[in-house]
Design a protein around this motif. Structure first.
Motif, mmCIF file in Angstrom:
data_model
loop_
_atom_site.group_PDB
_atom_site.id
_atom_site.type_symbol
_atom_site.label_atom_id
_atom_site.label_comp_id
_atom_site.label_asym_id
_atom_site.label_seq_id
_atom_site.Cartn_x
_atom_site.Cartn_y
_atom_site.Cartn_z
ATOM 1 N N HIS A 1 0.843 -1.194 0.000
ATOM 2 C CA HIS A 1 0.000 0.000 0.000
ATOM 3 C C HIS A 1 0.884 1.251 0.000
ATOM 4 C CE1 HIS A 1 1.090 -0.456 4.220
ATOM 5 N NE2 HIS A 1 0.963 0.877 4.293
ATOM 6 N N MET A 2 0.282 2.386 -0.279
ATOM 7 C CA MET A 2 0.952 3.692 -0.197
ATOM 8 C C MET A 2 0.283 4.480 0.930
ATOM 9 S SD MET A 2 1.257 6.736 -3.062
ATOM 10 C CE MET A 2 2.284 5.788 -4.192
ATOM 11 N N THR A 3 0.982 4.655 2.041
ATOM 12 C CA THR A 3 0.420 5.372 3.189
ATOM 13 C C THR A 3 0.304 6.861 2.893
ATOM 14 O OG1 THR A 3 1.359 3.757 4.719
ATOM 15 C CG2 THR A 3 0.737 5.887 5.646
ATOM 16 N N LEU A 4 -0.854 7.419 3.248
ATOM 17 C CA LEU A 4 -1.080 8.857 3.124
ATOM 18 C C LEU A 4 -0.992 9.541 4.487
ATOM 19 C CD1 LEU A 4 -4.143 8.853 0.696
ATOM 20 C CD2 LEU A 4 -1.702 8.877 0.135
ATOM 21 N N ALA A 5 -1.531 8.886 5.521
ATOM 22 C CA ALA A 5 -1.522 9.453 6.865
ATOM 23 C C ALA A 5 -1.629 8.324 7.885
ATOM 24 C CB ALA A 5 -2.680 10.433 7.044
ATOM 25 N N PHE A 6 -0.923 8.484 8.983
ATOM 26 C CA PHE A 6 -0.966 7.526 10.079
ATOM 27 C C PHE A 6 -1.814 8.124 11.194
ATOM 28 C CE2 PHE A 6 0.892 5.735 13.994
ATOM 29 C CZ PHE A 6 0.612 4.406 13.745
ATOM 30 N N ALA A 7 -2.772 7.372 11.681
ATOM 31 C CA ALA A 7 -3.652 7.866 12.738
ATOM 32 C C ALA A 7 -3.260 7.337 14.111
ATOM 33 C CB ALA A 7 -5.109 7.507 12.435
ATOM 34 N N GLY A 8 -2.570 6.221 14.171
ATOM 35 C CA GLY A 8 -2.174 5.651 15.457
ATOM 36 C C GLY A 8 -3.313 4.901 16.119
ATOM 37 N N ASN A 9 -3.261 4.803 17.446
ATOM 38 C CA ASN A 9 -4.277 4.080 18.205
ATOM 39 C C ASN A 9 -5.505 4.964 18.375
ATOM 40 O OD1 ASN A 9 -2.740 1.743 18.551
ATOM 41 N ND2 ASN A 9 -1.639 2.681 20.236
ATOM 42 N N CYS A 10 -6.626 4.519 17.832
ATOM 43 C CA CYS A 10 -7.858 5.321 17.816
ATOM 44 C C CYS A 10 -9.024 4.536 18.394
ATOM 45 C CB CYS A 10 -8.202 5.721 16.380
ATOM 46 S SG CYS A 10 -6.995 6.809 15.619
ATOM 47 N N THR A 11 -9.975 5.280 18.935
ATOM 48 C CA THR A 11 -11.208 4.693 19.441
ATOM 49 C C THR A 11 -12.184 4.473 18.281
ATOM 50 O OG1 THR A 11 -12.269 6.827 19.781
ATOM 51 C CG2 THR A 11 -10.950 5.945 21.623
ATOM 52 N N GLN A 12 -13.284 3.806 18.577
ATOM 53 C CA GLN A 12 -14.351 3.614 17.580
ATOM 54 C C GLN A 12 -14.875 4.966 17.100
ATOM 55 O OE1 GLN A 12 -15.555 0.703 16.160
ATOM 56 N NE2 GLN A 12 -16.757 2.048 14.849
ATOM 57 N N ASP A 13 -15.081 5.913 18.018
ATOM 58 C CA ASP A 13 -15.566 7.245 17.625
ATOM 59 C C ASP A 13 -14.580 7.939 16.691
ATOM 60 O OD1 ASP A 13 -17.881 6.938 19.096
ATOM 61 O OD2 ASP A 13 -17.191 8.160 20.787
ATOM 62 N N GLN A 14 -13.299 7.828 16.980
ATOM 63 C CA GLN A 14 -12.296 8.438 16.113
ATOM 64 C C GLN A 14 -12.256 7.754 14.751
ATOM 65 O OE1 GLN A 14 -9.299 8.025 19.119
ATOM 66 N NE2 GLN A 14 -9.077 10.259 19.302
ATOM 67 N N LYS A 15 -12.429 6.444 14.740
ATOM 68 C CA LYS A 15 -12.504 5.715 13.469
ATOM 69 C C LYS A 15 -13.673 6.246 12.652
ATOM 70 C CE LYS A 15 -14.752 2.034 12.356
ATOM 71 N NZ LYS A 15 -15.396 0.762 12.256
ATOM 72 N N ASP A 16 -14.827 6.421 13.277
ATOM 73 C CA ASP A 16 -16.005 6.942 12.574
ATOM 74 C C ASP A 16 -15.747 8.355 12.044
ATOM 75 O OD1 ASP A 16 -17.258 4.548 13.156
ATOM 76 O OD2 ASP A 16 -18.391 5.365 14.859
ATOM 77 N N THR A 17 -15.042 9.166 12.834
ATOM 78 C CA THR A 17 -14.691 10.522 12.405
ATOM 79 C C THR A 17 -13.811 10.481 11.162
ATOM 80 O OG1 THR A 17 -14.868 11.407 14.641
ATOM 81 C CG2 THR A 17 -13.485 12.640 13.098
ATOM 82 N N ILE A 18 -12.828 9.588 11.157
ATOM 83 C CA ILE A 18 -11.927 9.463 10.001
ATOM 84 C C ILE A 18 -12.697 9.007 8.769
ATOM 85 C CG2 ILE A 18 -9.933 8.242 9.056
ATOM 86 C CD1 ILE A 18 -8.872 8.115 11.993
ATOM 87 N N LEU A 19 -13.584 8.027 8.927
ATOM 88 C CA LEU A 19 -14.374 7.562 7.787
ATOM 89 C C LEU A 19 -15.241 8.685 7.229
ATOM 90 C CD1 LEU A 19 -15.394 3.993 9.012
ATOM 91 C CD2 LEU A 19 -13.894 4.558 7.075
ATOM 92 N N HIS A 20 -15.844 9.471 8.112
ATOM 93 C CA HIS A 20 -16.656 10.608 7.662
ATOM 94 C C HIS A 20 -15.777 11.633 6.942
ATOM 95 C CE1 HIS A 20 -19.769 13.618 7.515
ATOM 96 N NE2 HIS A 20 -18.922 14.482 8.047
ATOM 97 N N LEU A 21 -14.623 11.892 7.489
ATOM 98 C CA LEU A 21 -13.683 12.827 6.874
ATOM 99 C C LEU A 21 -13.310 12.376 5.461
ATOM 100 C CD1 LEU A 21 -11.616 15.245 7.301
ATOM 101 C CD2 LEU A 21 -10.006 13.449 7.921
ATOM 102 N N LEU A 22 -13.037 11.105 5.291
ATOM 103 C CA LEU A 22 -12.671 10.589 3.966
ATOM 104 C C LEU A 22 -13.806 10.789 2.963
ATOM 105 C CD1 LEU A 22 -10.717 7.317 4.814
ATOM 106 C CD2 LEU A 22 -9.807 9.443 3.852
ATOM 107 N N GLN A 23 -15.047 10.726 3.434
ATOM 108 C CA GLN A 23 -16.194 10.922 2.541
ATOM 109 C C GLN A 23 -16.368 12.385 2.149
ATOM 110 O OE1 GLN A 23 -19.416 9.181 4.721
ATOM 111 N NE2 GLN A 23 -18.776 7.095 4.275
ATOM 112 N N THR A 24 -15.845 13.311 2.951
ATOM 113 C CA THR A 24 -16.040 14.730 2.664
ATOM 114 C C THR A 24 -14.931 15.325 1.804
ATOM 115 O OG1 THR A 24 -14.889 15.481 4.668
ATOM 116 C CG2 THR A 24 -17.267 15.063 4.850
ATOM 117 N N LEU A 25 -13.800 14.650 1.714
ATOM 118 C CA LEU A 25 -12.683 15.165 0.918
ATOM 119 C C LEU A 25 -12.808 14.732 -0.541
ATOM 120 C CD1 LEU A 25 -9.689 14.526 3.335
ATOM 121 C CD2 LEU A 25 -10.660 16.731 2.685
#
Length: 183
Positions: free
Chosen positions: A56-80
């Protein structure tokens, strides 16, 4: 798993998953990348090849995240808005004891990664300040080659697909990357 905060982590404790955002190459490019791995082995590379399913080609590393943070990242990916673009292959490079296939991204892709990292920071997910160096890791734990790298036997351009959020899972067989969602 119970974790404590470390540099680059989203969280200070609790149930977490180790996340990163990356581009998964298309099936043709997976074949090219495994061919590149074979080419390096033929040139005398000694190290652990990255399994084809983990390329894979990494774009960004998020590290250790909670379920809420995972949901935030998924939403963010949909808005970009992800640019339809290619990355130009620059050849084999060495980052410490890893061997990678390095790429040059066009300005639109570089801007996308900068915006992605900014938006992650704004969401409370720390980001590395180092510039993005597009690459795909082919092997880890490598001894130095006794001669220069050969030219990679692959096309000069790799089409870039939409980014995917991955979870990095440590198993007895090594690390595996599980896709959690895509743009």
């Amino acid at each position: 798993m119970l974790t404590t905060q470390s540099h680059g982590d989203c969280m200070t404790g609790g149930m977490t998953m180790r996340l990163f955002i990356a581009i998964h190459p298309d099936p043709d490019w997976i074949r090219h990348l495994t061919g590149c791995q074979h080419q390096l082995v033929q040139a005398g590379l000694q190290g652990r090849l990255v399994p084809r399913e983990n390329l894979h080609m990494t774009l960004a590393f998020a590290g250790n995240c909670t379920q809420d943070q995972k949901d935030t990242i998924l939403h963010l990916l949909q808005t970009l808005s992800f640019p339809a673009t290619d990355a130009r292959c620059l050849g084999y490079h060495r980052f410490g004891n890893t061997r990678v296939l390095a790429f040059q991204a066009d300005p639109a892709m570089t801007s996308f990664v900068q915006e992605l990292r900014e938006r992650l920071r704004d969401a409370g997910i720390p980001q590395d300040d180092k510039p993005w160096k597009p690459h795909i890791t082919l092997a880890r734990g490598c001894a130095p080659l006794q001669h220069p790298f050969p030219a990679p036997e692959c096309p000069s351009l790799m089409p870039l697909s939409s980014p995917v959020l991955y979870e990095s899972i440590q198993t007895r067989q090594g690390v595996t990357y599980r896709p959690l969602g895509r743009d």
